[in-house]
Design a protein around this motif. Structure first.
Motif, short mmCIF file in Angstrom:
data_model
loop_
_atom_site.label_atom_id
_atom_site.label_comp_id
_atom_site.label_asym_id
_atom_site.label_seq_id
_atom_site.Cartn_x
_atom_site.Cartn_y
_atom_site.Cartn_z
N GLU A 180 36.27 29.10 48.50
CA GLU A 180 36.28 28.08 47.46
C GLU A 180 35.61 28.66 46.22
OE1 GLU A 180 33.80 24.67 47.96
OE2 GLU A 180 34.65 23.66 46.22
N GLN A 181 36.13 28.35 45.06
CA GLN A 181 35.51 28.81 43.80
C GLN A 181 35.03 27.54 43.08
OE1 GLN A 181 39.20 30.96 43.12
NE2 GLN A 181 38.06 32.87 42.93
N GLY A 182 33.90 27.08 43.56
CA GLY A 182 33.35 25.81 43.10
C GLY A 182 32.44 25.23 44.18
N GLU A 242 48.01 42.73 42.01
CA GLU A 242 47.55 42.30 40.68
C GLU A 242 47.42 40.78 40.59
OE1 GLU A 242 46.16 43.91 38.39
OE2 GLU A 242 46.73 43.32 36.38
N GLU A 243 46.78 40.17 41.59
CA GLU A 243 46.61 38.71 41.54
C GLU A 243 45.69 38.33 40.39
OE1 GLU A 243 43.86 36.68 41.99
OE2 GLU A 243 44.81 34.76 42.36
N GLU A 244 44.67 39.12 40.13
CA GLU A 244 43.71 38.74 39.09
C GLU A 244 44.20 39.06 37.68
OE1 GLU A 244 41.34 36.94 39.66
OE2 GLU A 244 40.52 37.30 41.63
N GLY A 245 45.21 39.92 37.59
CA GLY A 245 45.61 40.33 36.24
C GLY A 245 44.49 41.14 35.58
N PHE A 264 34.54 38.39 48.35
CA PHE A 264 35.34 37.47 49.16
C PHE A 264 36.65 37.02 48.49
CE2 PHE A 264 32.42 37.02 52.61
CZ PHE A 264 31.17 37.24 52.06
N ASP A 265 36.63 36.95 47.17
CA ASP A 265 37.79 36.44 46.42
C ASP A 265 38.98 37.36 46.65
OD1 ASP A 265 38.41 35.83 42.84
OD2 ASP A 265 39.73 35.82 44.59
N GLY A 266 39.86 36.93 47.51
CA GLY A 266 41.05 37.71 47.87
C GLY A 266 40.95 38.31 49.26
N SER A 318 31.79 32.40 41.79
CA SER A 318 32.86 33.38 42.08
C SER A 318 33.13 34.16 40.79
CB SER A 318 34.12 32.65 42.55
OG SER A 318 35.11 33.57 42.96
N HIS A 319 33.98 35.19 40.93
CA HIS A 319 34.21 36.11 39.79
C HIS A 319 32.87 36.64 39.30
CE1 HIS A 319 38.58 34.85 38.72
NE2 HIS A 319 38.42 35.19 39.98
N SER A 320 32.04 37.00 40.30
CA SER A 320 30.69 37.50 40.03
C SER A 320 30.18 38.24 41.25
CB SER A 320 29.76 36.31 39.76
OG SER A 320 28.42 36.67 40.05
N GLY A 348 46.18 28.79 31.50
CA GLY A 348 46.90 29.89 30.85
C GLY A 348 45.94 30.84 30.16
N ARG A 349 46.54 31.90 29.61
CA ARG A 349 45.78 32.93 28.89
C ARG A 349 46.44 33.14 27.53
NH1 ARG A 349 44.51 37.76 33.30
NH2 ARG A 349 43.76 36.39 34.94
N TRP A 350 45.61 33.15 26.47
CA TRP A 350 46.13 33.35 25.12
C TRP A 350 45.41 34.54 24.48
CZ3 TRP A 350 45.86 28.85 27.69
CH2 TRP A 350 46.96 27.99 27.63
N THR A 371 41.91 22.46 42.43
CA THR A 371 41.07 23.55 41.95
C THR A 371 41.54 24.02 40.58
OG1 THR A 371 40.32 25.83 42.37
CG2 THR A 371 42.51 25.26 43.18
N GLY A 372 40.62 24.57 39.82
CA GLY A 372 40.96 25.17 38.52
C GLY A 372 41.29 26.64 38.67
N ALA A 373 41.27 27.16 39.90
CA ALA A 373 41.56 28.59 40.12
C ALA A 373 43.03 28.76 40.46
CB ALA A 373 40.70 29.13 41.26
N GLY A 374 43.62 29.79 39.86
CA GLY A 374 45.03 30.10 40.15
C GLY A 374 45.13 30.94 41.40
N ALA A 418 42.12 29.06 29.23
CA ALA A 418 41.91 27.61 29.13
C ALA A 418 42.60 26.91 30.30
CB ALA A 418 42.45 27.08 27.81
N ARG A 419 41.89 25.85 30.81
CA ARG A 419 42.42 25.16 31.99
C ARG A 419 42.00 23.68 31.92
NH1 ARG A 419 41.74 29.71 36.69
NH2 ARG A 419 41.37 31.48 35.30
N ALA A 420 42.82 22.83 32.48
CA ALA A 420 42.43 21.41 32.51
C ALA A 420 43.20 20.72 33.63
CB ALA A 420 42.76 20.74 31.17
O1 HGY Z 1 41.84 33.34 37.53
C1 HGY Z 1 42.02 32.75 38.57
O2 HGY Z 1 41.99 31.54 38.61
C2 HGY Z 1 42.27 33.49 39.84
O3 HGY Z 1 41.05 33.91 40.35
N1 HGY Z 1 43.15 34.61 39.64
#
Ligand code: HGY
Ligand code: MN
Ligand code: MN
Ligand code: MN
Length: 394
Positions: free
Chosen positions: A183-185, A114-117, A80-82, A366-368, A205-207, A339-342, A276-278
């Protein structure tokens, strides 16, 4: 309509989806998009950045109302995600047509690349390129785990990689973007709300974390003689969880590479990525800073070398308040969620009025492969989206 997508890129061993940008499953999803658009007599085009568009009306008339989402997935993502946002956009157009609506503004359906990267490492790459949030050179140089660059993958798919970039012309035709997403939550379960409106997206962000050690024999090297990067890495993962909990943030290390990856060889190098997200940007910055400090201190102890490099960052997004409130009113008063989802809607909020609609996720997962949605809630989402499009464009 929905069932056409179900088998595409499904990884039978887990039931998850692997639809990475410009790979066969994602190209199949692109073909599905074009079929759905053609079946509705919608003009279809791929923009200079590889994003897909279908138009009810002529976008050059301007002030278009665009809805959509993305077709790519994370590794072993859910169905469903997307795709829910893209399929719901076509279904909402069907509802409007069935009632004889004649839009006074162009209505667009978008699927951002490439929304998910998941392949090239930077999330929302298509909407970042479109909005000028990443330079063409930086995007072209992004490479997947096999060293294939975004430039090469685009070219192989028939889109000229030398034309990517800030698409001012395209943006000038769009008045607003409304993304529907599962919803992802679990907020909507607790609120007993099939549909909700987006309020904000947390900063996140991503490090990339690189740990350099010294390869050696697993059996003959004394513990005190080792410079084992896996040790420094493991400590960093634990520190990330601990610092996040203390700061009220979330931190994840879900992707790791080890060289030479031999059972009986002490690694020379380990690479991991911190997500990491906040809700609060100070908390996010505190977590990253403290993880960095803990990592460098541990590297000293282990005799290894550690570097942490920010690869992508998304500032806090507060969706356009008048548009948000207009959606809440159109839908007769539904909850507003952060939401914490981008999302692409978050990236595009820097250049357009954007909004989001969320459809209840019965487990929040989600992401599963376990991601699920009730069809009754999906239909509620389509009805809500049709109401929003009717209000904004008809
Ligand atoms: O990572 C995210 O928050 C989104 O699913 N791209
Ligand atoms: Mn996602
Ligand atoms: Mn998504
Ligand atoms: Mn999204």
């Amino acid at each position: 309509m929905w069932r056409d997508l179900t088998p595409i890129g499904r990884y039978d061993a887990t039931g998850g989806y692997r639809r990475f940008a410009y790979t066969a499953p994602e190209l199949e999803c692109r073909a599905w998009f074009a079929e759905q658009a053609a079946a509705r007599g919608l003009a279809v085009n791929t923009d200079r950045n590889g994003n897909l568009w279908a138009w009810w009306g002529d976008p050059t008339d301007g002030d278009a109302v665009v809805t959509g989402s993305h077709l790519d997935s994370v590794p072993d993502g859910g169905p469903f995600d997307g795709p829910l946002g893209v399929a719901s956009a076509f279904a909402a157009i069907d509802l409007l047509r069935a009632e004889g609506a004649t839009p006074r503004r162009p209505i667009g359906v978008a699927a951002f690349v490439e929304e998910e990267g998941g392949r090239f490492g930077v999330a929302c790459l298509g909407s970042r390129l479109m909005s000028g949030a990443i330079t063409p050179d930086a995007a072209r140089a992004l490479a997947d785990e096999n060293g294939v660059t975004f430039e090469q993958a685009m070219a192989d798919a028939g889109t000229d990689p030398m034309s990517i970039g800030h698409d001012v012309a395209m943006l000038s035709q769009i008045g607003s973007y409304v993304e529907l997403h599962i919803e992802q939550g679990r907020a909507q379960i607790d609120l007993d709300a099939p549909v909700a409106v987006g309020g904000a997206i947390w900063p996140h962000g991503r490090w990339r974390m690189d740990f350099q050690g010294r390869a050696d024999h697993a059996g003959t090297t004394r513990l005190d003689d080792r410079a084992d990067p896996m040790l420094t890495y493991a400590n960093t993962v634990l520190a990330a969880r601990k610092k996040a909990r203390l700061a009220g943030a979330v931190a994840t290390v879900g992707r790791v590479m080890c060289e030479p990856n031999g059972t009986n060889a002490i690694p020379s190098r380990v690479r991991g990525w911190l997500d990491a997200r906040a809700e609060d940007v100070d908390a996010l910055e505190q977590v990253v800073r403290e993880v960095e400090e803990a990592t460098l201190a541990r590297a000293d102890r282990d005799g290894t070398n550690a570097t942490i490099t920010r690869e992508s960052y998304s500032p806090r997004v507060d969706f356009d308040v008048p548009l948000r409130d207009r959606l809440v009113e159109t839908l007769g008063g539904v909850p507003v969620l952060s939401t914490g989802a981008g999302h692409d809607a978050g990236v595009l909020s820097a250049v357009l009025p954007t909004a989001m609609l969320f459809v209840r996720n019965p487990t929040g997962v989600s992401h599963s492969p376990a991601e699920s949605a009730e069809m009754v809630d999906c239909l509620a989402g389509v009805t809500a989206l049709a109401s929003v499009l009717r209000d904004l464009a008809c």
